[in-house]
Scaffold this motif. Structure first.
Motif, PDB file in Angstrom:
ATOM      1  N   LEU A  74      -3.972  26.767 -25.529  1.00 33.10           N
ATOM      2  CA  LEU A  74      -4.555  26.340 -24.256  1.00 33.10           C
ATOM      3  C   LEU A  74      -3.760  25.235 -23.566  1.00 33.10           C
ATOM      4  O   LEU A  74      -3.519  25.311 -22.353  1.00 33.10           O
ATOM      5  N   PRO A  75      -3.313  24.176 -24.276  1.00 32.36           N
ATOM      6  CA  PRO A  75      -2.489  23.165 -23.581  1.00 32.36           C
ATOM      7  C   PRO A  75      -1.202  23.754 -23.014  1.00 32.36           C
ATOM      8  O   PRO A  75      -0.804  23.415 -21.892  1.00 32.36           O
ATOM      9  N   ALA A  76      -0.551  24.618 -23.783  1.00 30.79           N
ATOM     10  CA  ALA A  76       0.670  25.246 -23.277  1.00 30.79           C
ATOM     11  C   ALA A  76       0.363  26.135 -22.076  1.00 30.79           C
ATOM     12  O   ALA A  76       1.147  26.187 -21.117  1.00 30.79           O
ATOM     13  N   PHE A  77      -0.771  26.818 -22.103  1.00 31.30           N
ATOM     14  CA  PHE A  77      -1.159  27.683 -20.988  1.00 31.30           C
ATOM     15  C   PHE A  77      -1.297  26.892 -19.698  1.00 31.30           C
ATOM     16  O   PHE A  77      -0.770  27.283 -18.652  1.00 31.30           O
ATOM     17  N   TRP A  78      -2.006  25.775 -19.754  1.00 34.03           N
ATOM     18  CA  TRP A  78      -2.176  24.975 -18.547  1.00 34.03           C
ATOM     19  C   TRP A  78      -0.851  24.388 -18.067  1.00 34.03           C
ATOM     20  O   TRP A  78      -0.574  24.345 -16.864  1.00 34.03           O
ATOM     21  N   ARG A 118       0.578  18.009 -15.485  1.00 31.77           N
ATOM     22  CA  ARG A 118       1.084  18.373 -16.814  1.00 31.77           C
ATOM     23  C   ARG A 118       0.856  17.222 -17.810  1.00 31.77           C
ATOM     24  O   ARG A 118       0.521  17.473 -18.973  1.00 31.77           O
ATOM     25  N   ARG A 119       1.056  15.997 -17.356  1.00 32.70           N
ATOM     26  CA  ARG A 119       0.817  14.859 -18.259  1.00 32.70           C
ATOM     27  C   ARG A 119      -0.656  14.757 -18.638  1.00 32.70           C
ATOM     28  O   ARG A 119      -1.007  14.363 -19.738  1.00 32.70           O
ATOM     29  N   ALA A 120      -1.536  15.107 -17.682  1.00 35.35           N
ATOM     30  CA  ALA A 120      -2.968  15.008 -17.958  1.00 35.35           C
ATOM     31  C   ALA A 120      -3.469  16.141 -18.841  1.00 35.35           C
ATOM     32  O   ALA A 120      -4.418  15.964 -19.609  1.00 35.35           O
ATOM     33  N   LEU A 121      -2.824  17.319 -18.734  1.00 36.39           N
ATOM     34  CA  LEU A 121      -3.310  18.507 -19.446  1.00 36.39           C
ATOM     35  C   LEU A 121      -2.711  18.667 -20.822  1.00 36.39           C
ATOM     36  O   LEU A 121      -3.349  19.219 -21.720  1.00 36.39           O
ATOM     37  N   ILE A 122      -1.456  18.251 -20.983  1.00 33.98           N
ATOM     38  CA  ILE A 122      -0.758  18.486 -22.256  1.00 33.98           C
ATOM     39  C   ILE A 122      -0.895  17.264 -23.155  1.00 33.98           C
ATOM     40  O   ILE A 122      -0.643  16.158 -22.735  1.00 33.98           O
ATOM     41  N   ILE A 157       2.168  25.664 -18.513  1.00 39.76           N
ATOM     42  CA  ILE A 157       2.965  26.758 -17.948  1.00 39.76           C
ATOM     43  C   ILE A 157       2.451  27.130 -16.560  1.00 39.76           C
ATOM     44  O   ILE A 157       3.236  27.354 -15.628  1.00 39.76           O
ATOM     45  N   SER A 158       1.131  27.195 -16.406  1.00 39.05           N
ATOM     46  CA  SER A 158       0.550  27.592 -15.118  1.00 39.05           C
ATOM     47  C   SER A 158       0.875  26.578 -14.029  1.00 39.05           C
ATOM     48  O   SER A 158       1.258  26.961 -12.911  1.00 39.05           O
ATOM     49  N   VAL A 159       0.750  25.304 -14.340  1.00 45.19           N
ATOM     50  CA  VAL A 159       1.050  24.269 -13.342  1.00 45.19           C
ATOM     51  C   VAL A 159       2.534  24.270 -13.009  1.00 45.19           C
ATOM     52  O   VAL A 159       2.926  24.131 -11.843  1.00 45.19           O
ATOM     53  N   PHE A 160       3.374  24.445 -14.016  1.00 41.62           N
ATOM     54  CA  PHE A 160       4.814  24.491 -13.784  1.00 41.62           C
ATOM     55  C   PHE A 160       5.185  25.670 -12.891  1.00 41.62           C
ATOM     56  O   PHE A 160       6.014  25.562 -11.988  1.00 41.62           O
ATOM     57  N   ARG A 161       4.550  26.823 -13.134  1.00 43.93           N
ATOM     58  CA  ARG A 161       4.836  27.998 -12.301  1.00 43.93           C
ATOM     59  C   ARG A 161       4.346  27.790 -10.873  1.00 43.93           C
ATOM     60  O   ARG A 161       4.994  28.231  -9.927  1.00 43.93           O
ATOM     61  N   TRP A 162       3.210  27.128 -10.705  1.00 38.02           N
ATOM     62  CA  TRP A 162       2.730  26.821  -9.346  1.00 38.02           C
ATOM     63  C   TRP A 162       3.735  25.953  -8.609  1.00 38.02           C
ATOM     64  O   TRP A 162       3.987  26.160  -7.417  1.00 38.02           O
ATOM     65  N   ASP A 163       4.296  24.987  -9.292  1.00 38.42           N
ATOM     66  CA  ASP A 163       5.307  24.124  -8.679  1.00 38.42           C
ATOM     67  C   ASP A 163       6.522  24.941  -8.239  1.00 38.42           C
ATOM     68  O   ASP A 163       7.070  24.745  -7.149  1.00 38.42           O
ATOM     69  N   ILE A 164       6.955  25.877  -9.080  1.00 39.19           N
ATOM     70  CA  ILE A 164       8.081  26.739  -8.715  1.00 39.19           C
ATOM     71  C   ILE A 164       7.723  27.631  -7.528  1.00 39.19           C
ATOM     72  O   ILE A 164       8.530  27.842  -6.615  1.00 39.19           O
ATOM     73  N   ASN A 165       6.506  28.149  -7.519  1.00 37.27           N
ATOM     74  CA  ASN A 165       6.089  29.056  -6.450  1.00 37.27           C
ATOM     75  C   ASN A 165       5.974  28.355  -5.107  1.00 37.27           C
ATOM     76  O   ASN A 165       6.116  29.000  -4.059  1.00 37.27           O
ATOM     77  N   ILE A 166       5.705  27.062  -5.105  1.00 40.09           N
ATOM     78  CA  ILE A 166       5.714  26.311  -3.846  1.00 40.09           C
ATOM     79  C   ILE A 166       7.093  26.411  -3.201  1.00 40.09           C
ATOM     80  O   ILE A 166       7.226  26.647  -1.990  1.00 40.09           O
TER      81      ILE A 166
END
Length: 277
Positions: free
Chosen positions: A206-210, A273-277, A212-221
């Motif tokens: 779950l931590p890795a999932f969140w 990412r700092r808050a989730l991981i 990865i998702s936030v990182f991908r959102w940043d790339i998609n911006i």
């Protein structure tokens, strides 16, 4: 390896001298460098044949001319960019959400420790991941604009299809790296397969999932800002129209808005990412 001749007064025995590479390894290295040089020369010839050097020589003057037209930016154009910028954020956010939703089952089907069939289903899931990652989001958008027409929907679907491979690959690797002892402990209680996944695997990934998702959102911006160049909506459409009309001061304003958006999204994603991981 080489041998030493005996010195005077010493026993006639031979010792071996350690060398960094054997003669065969040195020969292979030499041929490798030769092949690399040959490849470079061949690529240079191909580039030289397809390049008009008179335009390359004139490039600094052209760049200076366009740069002088970019400044000062037309700040009065900012109100017209708010709606396209909002569309760009929606494309990135909804596309990321759709990609993550589709990537999660693909990741579980691709992971060796959760796939129902390693010989049939896992290769299909890996093929989906590879296909998504091998096609750029701009190409996805170009294809979707031709299929479903221009607009935000084409951009959202393009971002989603591109995100499946990124999220799916990192997530299935995280699933495979889970601690097997925790999974065995859950299975030892008599839990079903779905319960083993829910209680033994999901909490670990779950931590890795969140992240990865936030990182991908940043790339998609970043990627969603240029999808408008092919008609997939967002601020890229304003950029394309300004370039087509040679409105370079508007182009400068759009580039500044894109830069500010990317900087803000990077700061937000880093905090999340700092808050989730």
């Amino acid at each position: 390896m080489s041998k030493l001749a005996p010195r005077v007064g010493e026993p006639t025995h031979y010792s071996r001298i350690w060398t960094f590479r054997t003669p065969r390894a040195r020969l292979a290295l030499w041929f490798g460098w030769l092949a690399l040089v040959a490849l470079f020369v061949w690529c240079w010839q191909l580039m030289n044949e397809g390049t008009m050097w008179m335009f390359v020589a004139d490039a600094p003057r052209q760049a200076a001319d366009i740069g002088s037209r970019l400044f000062p930016p037309k700040l009065g154009y900012l109100p017209e960019l708010l709606a396209p910028l909002w569309d760009t954020l929606n494309i990135a956010t909804l596309g990321t959400l759709g990609g993550v939703i589709m990537a999660v089952p693909v990741a579980f089907l691709a992971a060796r420790n959760t796939t129902p069939s390693a010989t049939l289903i896992r290769p299909v899931a890996l093929l989906v991941i590879v296909t998504s990652r091998s096609i750029n989001s701009l190409i996805w958008a170009l294809l979707l604009v031709a299929i479903i027409g221009p607009g935000l929907l084409a951009g959202i679907v393009a971002i989603a299809l591109r995100s499946i491979g990124f999220v799916g690959k990192l997530l299935y690797e995280a699933i495979e790296e889970t601690d097997a002892r925790q999974i065995e402990a859950v299975a030892a209680t008599g839990a079903r397969s779905s319960q083993v996944i829910h209680y033994g695997i999901v909490p670990q990934v779950l931590p890795a999932f969140w992240g990865i998702s936030v990182f991908r959102w940043d790339i998609n911006i970043r990627e969603s800002t240029i999808l408008g160049l092919v008609g997939a909506g967002g601020i890229g459409m304003k950029l394309q129209s300004s370039i087509d009309t040679l409105a370079w001061s508007q182009v400068a304003t759009i580039l500044l808005v894109i830069l500010a958006t990317v900087v803000v999204s990077e700061a937000i994603s880093a905090r999340m990412r700092r808050a989730l991981i």
